[in-house]
Design a protein around this motif. Structure first.
Motif, PDB file in Angstrom:
ATOM      1  N   ILE A   9       0.838  -1.202   0.000  1.00  0.00           N
ATOM      2  CA  ILE A   9       0.000   0.000   0.000  1.00  0.00           C
ATOM      3  C   ILE A   9       0.870   1.247   0.000  1.00  0.00           C
ATOM      4  CG2 ILE A   9      -1.554   1.353   1.459  1.00  0.00           C
ATOM      5  CD1 ILE A   9      -3.184  -1.044   1.944  1.00  0.00           C
ATOM      6  N   ASP A  10       1.969   1.223   0.756  1.00  0.00           N
ATOM      7  CA  ASP A  10       2.900   2.356   0.711  1.00  0.00           C
ATOM      8  C   ASP A  10       3.453   2.545  -0.695  1.00  0.00           C
ATOM      9  OD1 ASP A  10       2.694   3.231   3.320  1.00  0.00           O
ATOM     10  OD2 ASP A  10       4.317   1.969   4.059  1.00  0.00           O
ATOM     11  N   MET A  11       3.753   1.438  -1.381  1.00  0.00           N
ATOM     12  CA  MET A  11       4.256   1.544  -2.746  1.00  0.00           C
ATOM     13  C   MET A  11       3.201   2.138  -3.681  1.00  0.00           C
ATOM     14  SD  MET A  11       6.654  -1.791  -3.427  1.00  0.00           S
ATOM     15  CE  MET A  11       6.995  -1.221  -5.079  1.00  0.00           C
ATOM     16  N   VAL A  12       1.955   1.698  -3.521  1.00  0.00           N
ATOM     17  CA  VAL A  12       0.872   2.252  -4.338  1.00  0.00           C
ATOM     18  C   VAL A  12       0.724   3.753  -4.081  1.00  0.00           C
ATOM     19  CG1 VAL A  12      -1.629   2.250  -4.684  1.00  0.00           C
ATOM     20  CG2 VAL A  12      -0.394   0.094  -4.579  1.00  0.00           C
ATOM     21  N   LYS A  13       0.772   4.150  -2.823  1.00  0.00           N
ATOM     22  CA  LYS A  13       0.679   5.577  -2.498  1.00  0.00           C
ATOM     23  C   LYS A  13       1.872   6.349  -3.059  1.00  0.00           C
ATOM     24  CE  LYS A  13      -0.370   6.602   1.764  1.00  0.00           C
ATOM     25  NZ  LYS A  13      -0.276   6.516   3.242  1.00  0.00           N
ATOM     26  N   GLY A  14       3.058   5.723  -3.011  1.00  0.00           N
ATOM     27  CA  GLY A  14       4.235   6.382  -3.575  1.00  0.00           C
ATOM     28  C   GLY A  14       4.109   6.597  -5.069  1.00  0.00           C
ATOM     29  N   ILE A  15       3.649   5.575  -5.786  1.00  0.00           N
ATOM     30  CA  ILE A  15       3.428   5.716  -7.228  1.00  0.00           C
ATOM     31  C   ILE A  15       2.353   6.768  -7.482  1.00  0.00           C
ATOM     32  CG2 ILE A  15       2.576   4.531  -9.289  1.00  0.00           C
ATOM     33  CD1 ILE A  15       3.825   1.955  -8.103  1.00  0.00           C
ATOM     34  N   GLY A  16       1.281   6.732  -6.678  1.00  0.00           N
ATOM     35  CA  GLY A  16       0.186   7.681  -6.854  1.00  0.00           C
ATOM     36  C   GLY A  16       0.633   9.120  -6.665  1.00  0.00           C
ATOM     37  N   ILE A  17       1.436   9.378  -5.637  1.00  0.00           N
ATOM     38  CA  ILE A  17       1.840  10.770  -5.379  1.00  0.00           C
ATOM     39  C   ILE A  17       2.817  11.254  -6.437  1.00  0.00           C
ATOM     40  CG2 ILE A  17       3.831  10.361  -3.856  1.00  0.00           C
ATOM     41  CD1 ILE A  17       1.037  12.995  -3.445  1.00  0.00           C
ATOM     42  N   VAL A  18       3.629  10.349  -6.980  1.00  0.00           N
ATOM     43  CA  VAL A  18       4.499  10.731  -8.102  1.00  0.00           C
ATOM     44  C   VAL A  18       3.655  11.131  -9.309  1.00  0.00           C
ATOM     45  CG1 VAL A  18       6.156   9.846  -9.787  1.00  0.00           C
ATOM     46  CG2 VAL A  18       6.508   9.400  -7.358  1.00  0.00           C
ATOM     47  N   LEU A  19       2.600  10.384  -9.582  1.00  0.00           N
ATOM     48  CA  LEU A  19       1.725  10.707 -10.712  1.00  0.00           C
ATOM     49  C   LEU A  19       0.994  12.033 -10.479  1.00  0.00           C
ATOM     50  CD1 LEU A  19       0.228   7.180 -11.500  1.00  0.00           C
ATOM     51  CD2 LEU A  19       2.101   8.371 -12.664  1.00  0.00           C
ATOM     52  N   VAL A  20       0.616  12.309  -9.227  1.00  0.00           N
ATOM     53  CA  VAL A  20      -0.026  13.594  -8.912  1.00  0.00           C
ATOM     54  C   VAL A  20       0.923  14.746  -9.205  1.00  0.00           C
ATOM     55  CG1 VAL A  20      -0.877  15.041  -7.028  1.00  0.00           C
ATOM     56  CG2 VAL A  20      -1.657  12.682  -7.222  1.00  0.00           C
ATOM     57  N   VAL A  21       2.168  14.609  -8.763  1.00  0.00           N
ATOM     58  CA  VAL A  21       3.162  15.668  -8.981  1.00  0.00           C
ATOM     59  C   VAL A  21       3.415  15.858 -10.472  1.00  0.00           C
ATOM     60  CG1 VAL A  21       5.567  16.332  -8.595  1.00  0.00           C
ATOM     61  CG2 VAL A  21       4.243  15.334  -6.725  1.00  0.00           C
ATOM     62  N   ILE A  22       3.537  14.763 -11.211  1.00  0.00           N
ATOM     63  CA  ILE A  22       3.743  14.869 -12.660  1.00  0.00           C
ATOM     64  C   ILE A  22       2.558  15.565 -13.318  1.00  0.00           C
ATOM     65  CG2 ILE A  22       3.890  13.515 -14.792  1.00  0.00           C
ATOM     66  CD1 ILE A  22       5.548  11.470 -13.244  1.00  0.00           C
ATOM     67  N   GLY A  23       1.343  15.204 -12.901  1.00  0.00           N
ATOM     68  CA  GLY A  23       0.158  15.842 -13.460  1.00  0.00           C
ATOM     69  C   GLY A  23       0.087  17.328 -13.190  1.00  0.00           C
ATOM     70  N   HIS A  24       0.637  17.769 -12.054  1.00  0.00           N
ATOM     71  CA  HIS A  24       0.618  19.187 -11.704  1.00  0.00           C
ATOM     72  C   HIS A  24       1.779  19.967 -12.320  1.00  0.00           C
ATOM     73  CE1 HIS A  24      -1.995  18.439  -7.882  1.00  0.00           C
ATOM     74  NE2 HIS A  24      -2.720  18.567  -8.975  1.00  0.00           N
ATOM     75  N   SER A  25       2.697  19.267 -12.979  1.00  0.00           N
ATOM     76  CA  SER A  25       3.865  19.956 -13.519  1.00  0.00           C
ATOM     77  C   SER A  25       3.539  20.754 -14.779  1.00  0.00           C
ATOM     78  CB  SER A  25       4.973  18.939 -13.834  1.00  0.00           C
ATOM     79  OG  SER A  25       4.603  18.115 -14.923  1.00  0.00           O
ATOM     80  N   THR A  26       2.396  20.488 -15.402  1.00  0.00           N
ATOM     81  CA  THR A  26       1.922  21.137 -16.635  1.00  0.00           C
ATOM     82  C   THR A  26       2.807  20.829 -17.838  1.00  0.00           C
ATOM     83  OG1 THR A  26       3.113  23.255 -16.372  1.00  0.00           O
ATOM     84  CG2 THR A  26       0.963  23.060 -15.285  1.00  0.00           C
ATOM     85  N   TYR A  27       3.800  19.963 -17.672  1.00  0.00           N
ATOM     86  CA  TYR A  27       4.657  19.599 -18.803  1.00  0.00           C
ATOM     87  C   TYR A  27       4.338  18.185 -19.278  1.00  0.00           C
ATOM     88  CZ  TYR A  27       7.251  23.820 -17.804  1.00  0.00           C
ATOM     89  OH  TYR A  27       7.590  25.135 -17.614  1.00  0.00           O
ATOM     90  N   VAL A  28       3.058  17.869 -19.318  1.00  0.00           N
ATOM     91  CA  VAL A  28       2.611  16.570 -19.812  1.00  0.00           C
ATOM     92  C   VAL A  28       1.589  16.817 -20.920  1.00  0.00           C
ATOM     93  CG1 VAL A  28       3.015  15.279 -17.696  1.00  0.00           C
ATOM     94  CG2 VAL A  28       0.860  16.467 -17.986  1.00  0.00           C
ATOM     95  N   SER A  29       1.518  15.884 -21.847  1.00  0.00           N
ATOM     96  CA  SER A  29       0.598  16.028 -22.966  1.00  0.00           C
ATOM     97  C   SER A  29      -0.842  15.818 -22.507  1.00  0.00           C
ATOM     98  CB  SER A  29       0.946  15.021 -24.062  1.00  0.00           C
ATOM     99  OG  SER A  29       0.787  13.696 -23.582  1.00  0.00           O
TER     100      SER A  29
END
Length: 372
Positions: A9-29
């Motif tokens: 579950i910690d790993m899932v949360k870690g992957i999830g928070i990385v995806l949140v940060v990437i989504g907020h970076s505005t440098y994604v298609s």
């Protein structure tokens, strides 16, 4: 007795928070953003429901449970609302071309209505959603829970339609505050649905005894289902209650969450995603409005001046590398010094990777032998 942490579950949360940060970076298609928004926030509600089941929170006394969840969710909400407003006031007076007084007024109304400034919307939704989940699991029959879930499917869209039809949020500050408050309350319904999904998923996964390869294939299949549903449903946003097709939204979000859970159950534990996952709240609160993202973008842009070729690739590498280093620093800073900001009474125990702990123990043992 302290509950044993679930590494997957910690790993899932870690992957999830990385995806949140990437989504907020505005440098994604746009296609990538469509895929990310289809599940990256519901994932945290599903995981919260699983942890509710794992800790047997329904058996806790009401006063104790409410106090614990208030400290864990709403104290960070109040503290970081003040921090975000402080940052906004700094930009208002130091860089008035960036924001104006109207922006500050809007931020205040979002804070006091529990709509939430920026990413803070997540905290009241989790807090209120978990209180409703507590009552449902503790007091209600399965049939009542099913009826509530069915009603919750329809209420957010219906509520948003009524708000847009009968409430002019731009008429006055009161109307703005009321509209924000109503939207904050409407978020509770999808939050509870995802919490319930996570709660019942926890018990089903405990019963699941598949071969590792079959479980991995099942997880990949769930992610493929999410991809197909996400692109057919279009871009969604739980923050602003934009779901498009409601059934497709819940199907896509849950299938991706289940797929990641199944995969991480069979993947070897890695320190970094587990560390980020166990401290995902700090990353969530600090990566955007505490200027970590802004500083990382400036660093990446500055580094690009020295790279004549492959600027776009190196920009992303520098950006996400700087974000990672910045968030590791914020985890240590908040966890060890500003722990009260996240409702803790004492500093968080922060463990480094295995190789670093072994190296540190060797140094300490050598020092002790020299002293003796």
């Amino acid at each position: 007795m302290k509950e044993k942490r679930l590494d997957y579950i910690d790993m899932v949360k870690g992957i999830g928070i990385v995806l949140v940060v990437i989504g907020h970076s505005t440098y994604v298609s746009e296609p990538v953003l469509t895929w990310l928004t289809s599940f990256h926030m519901p994932l945290f509600f599903v995981v919260s429901g699983m942890l509710f089941a794992h800790k047997n929170s329904a058996a806790e006394p009401p006063a104790s449970y409410i106090r614990k969840r208030f400290c864990g969710m709403m104290i960070p909400y109040f503290w970081f609302s003040l921090i975000y407003l402080g940052v906004d006031y700094y930009y208002l007076y130091a860089h008035p071309e960036v924001i104006d007084q109207a922006f500050i007024h809007s931020a205040w109304l979002q804070a006091v209505s529990f709509f939430g400034i920026s990413v803070l919307w997540f905290l009241p939704a989790v807090f209120l959603g978990e209180l409703v989940l507590y009552v449902l699991i503790r007091r209600c029959h399965v049939g009542v829970i099913a009826l509530f879930s069915l009603a919750a499917l329809l209420l957010p869209d219906t509520g948003m339609h009524l708000i847009r039809t009968f409430l002019n949020m731009e008429a006055s500050p009161f109307h703005t505050w009321l509209g924000n408050l109503l939207m904050a309350l409407l978020r509770v319904f999808p939050a509870v649905l995802f919490l319930l999904m996570g709660y019942y998923t926890y018990f089903q996964l405990r019963k699941l005894h598949l071969r590792p390869l079959l479980e991995v294939l099942l997880g990949i299949g769930c992610l493929l289902v999410n991809g197909a549903v996400a692109f057919s449903n279009g871009r969604v946003d739980m923050h602003f209650l934009v779901f498009n097709n409601v059934l497709s939204y819940y199907l896509g979000a849950y299938s991706a969450s289940l797929g990641l859970l199944l995969l991480c159950r069979r993947i070897r534990k890695f320190w970094l995603p587990c560390f980020l996952g166990s401290n995902s709240l700090i990353v969530m609160l600090t990566h955007l409005d505490c200027q970590v993202m802004s500083l990382a973008i400036r660093f990446a842009a500055g580094m690009n001046q020295f790279i004549p070729r492959a600027k776009e690739i190196m920009f992303r590498v520098n950006l996400y590398g700087a974000l990672l280093i910045g968030e590791l620093f914020m985890i240590v800073l908040v966890g060890r010094v500003g722990f009260f900001l996240i409702g803790r009474r004492r500093p968080l125990p922060l463990e480094g990777p295995g190789w670093l702990r072994e190296w540190w123990h060797k140094i300490r043992s050598r020092r002790l032998r020299r002293v003796k």
